[in-house]
Design an enzyme around this catalytic site. Sequence first.
Site, PDB file in Angstrom:
ATOM      1  N   GLU A  34      -0.560  -9.233  -0.629  1.00  0.00           N
ATOM      2  CA  GLU A  34      -1.984  -9.517  -0.394  1.00  0.00           C
ATOM      3  C   GLU A  34      -2.788  -9.453  -1.690  1.00  0.00           C
ATOM      4  O   GLU A  34      -3.694 -10.259  -1.910  1.00  0.00           O
ATOM      5  CB  GLU A  34      -2.524  -8.521   0.642  1.00  0.00           C
ATOM      6  CG  GLU A  34      -1.863  -8.714   1.998  1.00  0.00           C
ATOM      7  CD  GLU A  34      -2.170  -7.613   2.982  1.00  0.00           C
ATOM      8  OE1 GLU A  34      -1.947  -6.425   2.666  1.00  0.00           O
ATOM      9  OE2 GLU A  34      -2.644  -7.919   4.081  1.00  0.00           O
ATOM     10  N   ALA A  83       0.868  -1.175   0.000  1.00  0.00           N
ATOM     11  CA  ALA A  83       0.000   0.000   0.000  1.00  0.00           C
ATOM     12  C   ALA A  83       0.905   1.225   0.000  1.00  0.00           C
ATOM     13  O   ALA A  83       2.043   1.169   0.463  1.00  0.00           O
ATOM     14  CB  ALA A  83      -0.873  -0.020   1.241  1.00  0.00           C
ATOM     15  N   GLY A 116       0.610  -4.952   1.016  1.00  0.00           N
ATOM     16  CA  GLY A 116      -0.573  -5.015   0.155  1.00  0.00           C
ATOM     17  C   GLY A 116      -0.282  -5.627  -1.198  1.00  0.00           C
ATOM     18  O   GLY A 116      -1.178  -6.181  -1.847  1.00  0.00           O
ATOM     19  N   GLU A 165       4.634  -5.108   7.288  1.00  0.00           N
ATOM     20  CA  GLU A 165       3.881  -3.995   7.888  1.00  0.00           C
ATOM     21  C   GLU A 165       4.276  -3.742   9.334  1.00  0.00           C
ATOM     22  O   GLU A 165       4.163  -2.636   9.845  1.00  0.00           O
ATOM     23  CB  GLU A 165       2.371  -4.283   7.820  1.00  0.00           C
ATOM     24  CG  GLU A 165       1.782  -4.223   6.418  1.00  0.00           C
ATOM     25  CD  GLU A 165       1.715  -5.575   5.722  1.00  0.00           C
ATOM     26  OE1 GLU A 165       2.527  -6.475   6.052  1.00  0.00           O
ATOM     27  OE2 GLU A 165       0.841  -5.720   4.845  1.00  0.00           O
TER      28      GLU A 165
HETATM   29  N1  CO8 Z   1       4.620   3.157  -0.625  1.00  0.00           N
HETATM   30  C1  CO8 Z   1       5.042   4.301  -1.198  1.00  0.00           C
HETATM   31  N2  CO8 Z   1       6.219   4.430  -1.838  1.00  0.00           N
HETATM   32  C2  CO8 Z   1       7.011   3.342  -1.896  1.00  0.00           C
HETATM   33  C3  CO8 Z   1       6.637   2.111  -1.329  1.00  0.00           C
HETATM   34  C4  CO8 Z   1       5.373   2.031  -0.662  1.00  0.00           C
HETATM   35  N3  CO8 Z   1       4.905   0.904  -0.134  1.00  0.00           N
HETATM   36  N4  CO8 Z   1       7.643   1.217  -1.535  1.00  0.00           N
HETATM   37  C5  CO8 Z   1       8.592   1.876  -2.223  1.00  0.00           C
HETATM   38  N5  CO8 Z   1       8.220   3.160  -2.442  1.00  0.00           N
HETATM   39  C6  CO8 Z   1       8.971   4.196  -3.150  1.00  0.00           C
HETATM   40  C7  CO8 Z   1      10.130   4.711  -2.312  1.00  0.00           C
HETATM   41  O1  CO8 Z   1       9.686   5.686  -1.388  1.00  0.00           O
HETATM   42  C8  CO8 Z   1      11.025   5.278  -3.379  1.00  0.00           C
HETATM   43  O2  CO8 Z   1      10.517   6.519  -3.796  1.00  0.00           O
HETATM   44  P1  CO8 Z   1      11.500   7.812  -3.910  1.00  0.00           P
HETATM   45  O3  CO8 Z   1      12.447   7.460  -5.021  1.00  0.00           O
HETATM   46  O4  CO8 Z   1      10.578   8.939  -4.247  1.00  0.00           O
HETATM   47  O5  CO8 Z   1      12.195   7.935  -2.616  1.00  0.00           O
HETATM   48  C9  CO8 Z   1      10.836   4.320  -4.559  1.00  0.00           C
HETATM   49  O6  CO8 Z   1       9.605   3.640  -4.294  1.00  0.00           O
HETATM   50  C10 CO8 Z   1      11.936   3.270  -4.657  1.00  0.00           C
HETATM   51  O7  CO8 Z   1      12.024   2.603  -3.403  1.00  0.00           O
HETATM   52  P2  CO8 Z   1      13.417   2.420  -2.616  1.00  0.00           P
HETATM   53  O8  CO8 Z   1      14.344   3.545  -2.905  1.00  0.00           O
HETATM   54  O9  CO8 Z   1      13.086   2.179  -1.177  1.00  0.00           O
HETATM   55  O10 CO8 Z   1      13.965   1.093  -3.311  1.00  0.00           O
HETATM   56  P3  CO8 Z   1      14.942   0.024  -2.668  1.00  0.00           P
HETATM   57  O11 CO8 Z   1      15.367  -0.871  -3.789  1.00  0.00           O
HETATM   58  O12 CO8 Z   1      15.996   0.663  -1.855  1.00  0.00           O
HETATM   59  O13 CO8 Z   1      14.009  -0.831  -1.654  1.00  0.00           O
HETATM   60  C11 CO8 Z   1      12.007  -1.996  -1.001  1.00  0.00           C
HETATM   61  C12 CO8 Z   1      12.949  -1.596  -2.150  1.00  0.00           C
HETATM   62  C13 CO8 Z   1      12.720  -2.992  -0.086  1.00  0.00           C
HETATM   63  C14 CO8 Z   1      10.782  -2.668  -1.610  1.00  0.00           C
HETATM   64  C15 CO8 Z   1      11.605  -0.744  -0.207  1.00  0.00           C
HETATM   65  O14 CO8 Z   1      11.117   0.236  -1.112  1.00  0.00           O
HETATM   66  C16 CO8 Z   1      10.543  -0.964   0.827  1.00  0.00           C
HETATM   67  O15 CO8 Z   1      10.834  -1.504   1.886  1.00  0.00           O
HETATM   68  N6  CO8 Z   1       9.285  -0.515   0.559  1.00  0.00           N
HETATM   69  C17 CO8 Z   1       8.220  -0.557   1.504  1.00  0.00           C
HETATM   70  C18 CO8 Z   1       7.704  -1.980   1.666  1.00  0.00           C
HETATM   71  C19 CO8 Z   1       6.592  -2.019   2.691  1.00  0.00           C
HETATM   72  O16 CO8 Z   1       6.783  -1.686   3.848  1.00  0.00           O
HETATM   73  N7  CO8 Z   1       5.399  -2.426   2.258  1.00  0.00           N
HETATM   74  C20 CO8 Z   1       4.251  -2.508   3.107  1.00  0.00           C
HETATM   75  C21 CO8 Z   1       3.465  -1.233   3.040  1.00  0.00           C
HETATM   76  S1  CO8 Z   1       2.127  -1.184   4.224  1.00  0.00           S
HETATM   77  C22 CO8 Z   1       0.921  -2.107   3.504  1.00  0.00           C
HETATM   78  O17 CO8 Z   1       1.036  -2.612   2.423  1.00  0.00           O
HETATM   79  C23 CO8 Z   1      -0.328  -2.248   4.316  1.00  0.00           C
HETATM   80  C24 CO8 Z   1      -1.182  -3.360   3.727  1.00  0.00           C
HETATM   81  C25 CO8 Z   1      -2.555  -3.158   4.093  1.00  0.00           C
HETATM   82  C26 CO8 Z   1      -3.468  -3.348   2.910  1.00  0.00           C
HETATM   83  C27 CO8 Z   1      -3.005  -2.654   1.664  1.00  0.00           C
HETATM   84  C28 CO8 Z   1      -4.068  -2.401   0.672  1.00  0.00           C
HETATM   85  C29 CO8 Z   1      -3.598  -1.724  -0.563  1.00  0.00           C
END
Ligand code: CO8
Length: 260
Positions: free
Chosen positions: A114, A66, A111, A134
Amino acid sequence: MSYETILVEQRGAVTLITLNRPKSLNALNSQVLEELIVAFGAYEADPSQRCAVLTGSGEKAFAAGADIKEMADKAATDFYTGDFFSRWTSHLVKTTRKPWIAAVNGFALGGGCELAMMADFIIASENAKFGQPEIKLGVAPGMGGSQRLTRAVGKAKAMDMCLTSRMMDAVEAERSGLVSRVVPLASLIDEAVAAAEAIAAMPPVATIANKEMVNAAFEMTLDQGLLFERRVFQILTATEDKAEGMAAFIEKRPGVWKGR
Ligand code: CO8
């Protein structure tokens, strides 16, 4: 309708839907949800379309979860009164009776994992990584991760992934029953579309029935499920496609389906 966050293309009887926010690793925001609801609704309503494939753009992610930037400033009351996340399941799972496959290319986190698990099955590329991280954000899965992941891989692995945020790679995901096949990234879409074409070539009524039966296994007791299966089987024997399918087998020719 023109879309901004997804791409939709028809390849014969297969609808290919691509999450298209590569700069944010295809993070799932409200606009993605609204557009997916429209795209899946159009797929469901179009009799020429028999199977769908959902994938992510780029080589890095199916969806990294998400959209954290969208959720960061929302209050608890926004999540609660808006029943945040409920429409994913109601539209992509409950009202989509036709089959669809998730083709997971890279990260499927939170998400994203999911959403993939809402598909009828998952085909993963070799670089795929699944996770429910999460907990690191101070929350928990909100779109089925604690339930569907546990049913798919069992308590030990689901608990490990949810509590430690450890990611599962494609090999472990296949070994654990989360994905049905692992293929090279370069051939992921071709393989997923080929699987979808195989499904699209099946009798339409039996396709919906098979999907409903397997899904019933997650909702019913064994006795209820076996009864449901038997009854649906018995109803299928009344279809013209059953007569055609059996005649085609005996006559050693491909069946020609009427969908009734
Ligand atoms: N939301 C928003 N932006 C994101 C997300 C995200 N989940 N994941 C990555 N991005 C963005 C980063 O902010 C970054 O943007 P910017 O260049 O503007 O800074 C860009 O994508 C590239 O990401 P990274 O620089 O972090 O790339 P890396 O290769 O260093 O890392 C990862 C990749 C490991 C995937 C890392 O991006 C990460 O950990 N992302 C978050 C993963 C996460 O925590 N996901 C769970 C989110 S909470 C959730 O899903 C709740 C579920 C509930 C239901 C959802 C219904 C839709």
